[in-house]
Write an enzyme that holds these catalytic residues in place. Structure first.
Site, PDB file in Angstrom:
ATOM      1  N   GLY A 156     -70.052 -49.286  -3.842  1.00 43.34           N
ATOM      2  CA  GLY A 156     -69.539 -49.390  -5.196  1.00 43.34           C
ATOM      3  C   GLY A 156     -69.273 -48.564  -6.178  1.00 43.34           C
ATOM      4  O   GLY A 156     -69.317 -47.079  -5.583  1.00 43.34           O
ATOM      5  N   ARG A 157     -69.818 -48.568  -7.576  1.00 52.65           N
ATOM      6  CA  ARG A 157     -69.886 -47.415  -8.417  1.00 52.65           C
ATOM      7  C   ARG A 157     -70.552 -46.280  -7.933  1.00 52.65           C
ATOM      8  O   ARG A 157     -70.386 -45.195  -8.061  1.00 52.65           O
ATOM      9  CB  ARG A 157     -70.136 -47.889  -9.734  1.00 52.65           C
ATOM     10  N   ILE A 158     -72.016 -46.485  -7.675  1.00 50.34           N
ATOM     11  CA  ILE A 158     -72.768 -45.610  -7.442  1.00 50.34           C
ATOM     12  C   ILE A 158     -72.615 -44.777  -5.846  1.00 50.34           C
ATOM     13  O   ILE A 158     -72.540 -43.738  -5.761  1.00 50.34           O
ATOM     14  CB  ILE A 158     -74.436 -46.074  -7.102  1.00 50.34           C
ATOM     15  N   ARG A 178     -69.131 -55.264   2.233  1.00 53.38           N
ATOM     16  CA  ARG A 178     -68.738 -56.398   2.702  1.00 53.38           C
ATOM     17  C   ARG A 178     -67.426 -56.693   3.053  1.00 53.38           C
ATOM     18  O   ARG A 178     -67.069 -57.415   4.132  1.00 53.38           O
ATOM     19  CB  ARG A 178     -69.163 -57.325   1.426  1.00 53.38           C
ATOM     20  N   THR A 179     -66.567 -55.848   2.416  1.00 55.68           N
ATOM     21  CA  THR A 179     -65.297 -55.742   2.917  1.00 55.68           C
ATOM     22  C   THR A 179     -64.788 -54.411   2.642  1.00 55.68           C
ATOM     23  O   THR A 179     -65.007 -53.799   1.981  1.00 55.68           O
ATOM     24  CB  THR A 179     -64.190 -56.747   1.853  1.00 55.68           C
ATOM     25  N   ILE A 233     -81.980 -45.902  -2.602  1.00 57.25           N
ATOM     26  CA  ILE A 233     -82.160 -45.817  -3.997  1.00 57.25           C
ATOM     27  C   ILE A 233     -81.380 -47.325  -4.524  1.00 57.25           C
ATOM     28  O   ILE A 233     -81.165 -47.327  -5.648  1.00 57.25           O
ATOM     29  CB  ILE A 233     -81.119 -44.905  -4.610  1.00 57.25           C
ATOM     30  N   ARG A 235     -82.610 -51.379  -3.549  1.00 54.90           N
ATOM     31  CA  ARG A 235     -83.636 -52.203  -3.827  1.00 54.90           C
ATOM     32  C   ARG A 235     -84.668 -52.279  -2.560  1.00 54.90           C
ATOM     33  O   ARG A 235     -84.007 -52.149  -1.167  1.00 54.90           O
ATOM     34  CB  ARG A 235     -83.057 -53.591  -4.025  1.00 54.90           C
ATOM     35  N   ASP A 259     -86.724 -44.319  -3.176  1.00 51.24           N
ATOM     36  CA  ASP A 259     -87.089 -44.698  -4.558  1.00 51.24           C
ATOM     37  C   ASP A 259     -87.610 -45.959  -4.909  1.00 51.24           C
ATOM     38  O   ASP A 259     -87.941 -46.375  -6.027  1.00 51.24           O
ATOM     39  CB  ASP A 259     -85.810 -44.247  -5.189  1.00 51.24           C
ATOM     40  N   GLU A 264     -92.820 -53.315  -4.570  1.00 51.60           N
ATOM     41  CA  GLU A 264     -93.489 -52.247  -5.548  1.00 51.60           C
ATOM     42  C   GLU A 264     -94.042 -52.769  -6.795  1.00 51.60           C
ATOM     43  O   GLU A 264     -93.609 -53.771  -7.048  1.00 51.60           O
ATOM     44  CB  GLU A 264     -91.951 -51.244  -5.876  1.00 51.60           C
ATOM     45  N   HIS A 282     -89.365 -45.509  -8.487  1.00 46.87           N
ATOM     46  CA  HIS A 282     -88.193 -46.004  -8.830  1.00 46.87           C
ATOM     47  C   HIS A 282     -87.649 -45.559 -10.185  1.00 46.87           C
ATOM     48  O   HIS A 282     -87.721 -46.119 -11.192  1.00 46.87           O
ATOM     49  CB  HIS A 282     -88.465 -47.753  -8.940  1.00 46.87           C
ATOM     50  N   VAL A 283     -87.204 -44.391  -9.927  1.00 47.70           N
ATOM     51  CA  VAL A 283     -86.915 -43.488 -11.225  1.00 47.70           C
ATOM     52  C   VAL A 283     -85.433 -43.020 -11.216  1.00 47.70           C
ATOM     53  O   VAL A 283     -85.314 -41.937 -11.580  1.00 47.70           O
ATOM     54  CB  VAL A 283     -87.996 -42.692 -11.699  1.00 47.70           C
TER      55      VAL A 283
END
Length: 318
Positions: A156-158, A178-179, A233, A235, A259, A264, A282-283
């Site tokens: 995706g974007r990240i 997924r696709t 990075i 979940r 991360d 957590e 988680h930063v």
């Protein structure tokens, strides 16, 4: 002039000054400070907007307690902690803060990858403990990063920002989604195990939630192998954490840069003892510039709603 009232689930403490900015523009009901949570929700019956974060989320009980609720504005890109079904049932819209954090999250993914591959955190501890001065043995050799094979789970974007950085390291890049995407030149891999088996480094950048729970399971991690490094990075829930710890301990998985964690802020004690593991709390988006941009976008969405304008970053909740 009376200021619009909003309900804020929890503090935006990750962005200095954000709570103050919120109070300056709106009458804020601060749910996290309420001694009697239910009474607080009852007093907010007229509220149309909730502000929350990916960490604080928004549960069904809150959504159902606010009969006039129209919009939930979340500070963060992930929304797996928000009860989407409850929001959908009540026709409540959702916004998040995409794009503004892409670069900083991608930067940290690369920081974790390089730190693991080159043993940076281990070497730092070695020097701080005076082991270098005491000549207490050489450190293990690191792993070259440039020219290696990079697998990305979630383009995706990240994920795209991570891949872009990989090209600067002359890496061969493949991905799993997924696709398949038809707007990129990176090779798509239909099987996660095949992607992991091919990769030297595997970066997890997919969404969280029930649909990706333990997506990176024991078989995928074993396929990555004793020389492979996994970086997460996304979940913590996306990786089978128990399997990962066991494989790291046995040497069947080479290393991990993390991360995020499944429970957590609790982190398995075994991970804290492993030199081939780099841990962050988680930063990934925690830079001054990005956190301000995230707060700006939350406030812009709230303002858009109260001004009768289209929301800037609505999330599809179909």
């Amino acid at each position: 002039m009376t200021r619009p009232r909003i309900l804020q689930i929890g503090s935006l403490a990750g962005s200095p000054g954000a709570d103050t900015r919120m109070r300056e523009q709106y009458e804020v009901i601060e749910l996290w400070k309420a001694g009697d949570r239910q009474a607080c929700l009852q007093s907010a019956a007229d509220v149309e907007v909730i502000v929350t974060t990916a960490g604080h989320g928004c549960k069904r009980e809150v959504i159902e307690s606010l009969p006039n609720l129209k919009v939930i504005c979340s500070w963060g890109v992930g929304y797996d902690s928000i009860d989407l079904e409850a929001a959908r049932e009540k026709g409540v819209l959702l916004t998040n803060t995409p794009d503004v954090l892409n670069d900083c999250v991608a930067d940290e993914a690369w920081g974790l990858l390089i730190a693991c591959a080159r043993g940076i955190a281990h070497a730092d501890r070695h020097v701080r403990a005076n082991n270098w001065e005491g000549k207490r043995g050489p450190l293990p050799l690191g792993t070259r990063v440039s020219g290696k094979k990079l697998g990305i789970v979630g383009l995706g974007r990240i994920g795209l920002a991570i891949a872009k950085r990989g090209t600067g390291f002359d890496m061969n890049i493949r991905y799993h989604n997924r696709t398949p995407r038809n707007d990129v030149t990176y090779q798509y891999m239909n099987s996660l195990e095949e992607l992991a088996s091919w990769s030297d480094f595997l970066i997890i950048a997919t969404v969280g939630g029930s649909g990706t729970q333990a997506l990176i399971d024991r078989s995928v991690l074993k396929a990555l192998g004793p020389n492979g490094i996994v970086v997460n990075i996304a979940r913590g829930s996306v990786i089978d954490e128990t399997a990962m710890v066991e494989l790291l301990a046995s040497g069947e998985l080479g290393g991990a840069g993390l991360d995020v964690f499944d429970k957590e802020p609790r982190v398995p004690d075994e991970l804290k003892k492993m030199d081939q593991v780099v841990l962050m709390p988680h930063v990934a988006s925690a830079t001054t510039e990005t956190r301000k941009a995230m707060t700006d976008l939350v406030l812009a969405n709230v303002e858009a709603y109260f001004s009768g304008k289209p929301l800037l970053t609505p999330v599809s909740n179909s």
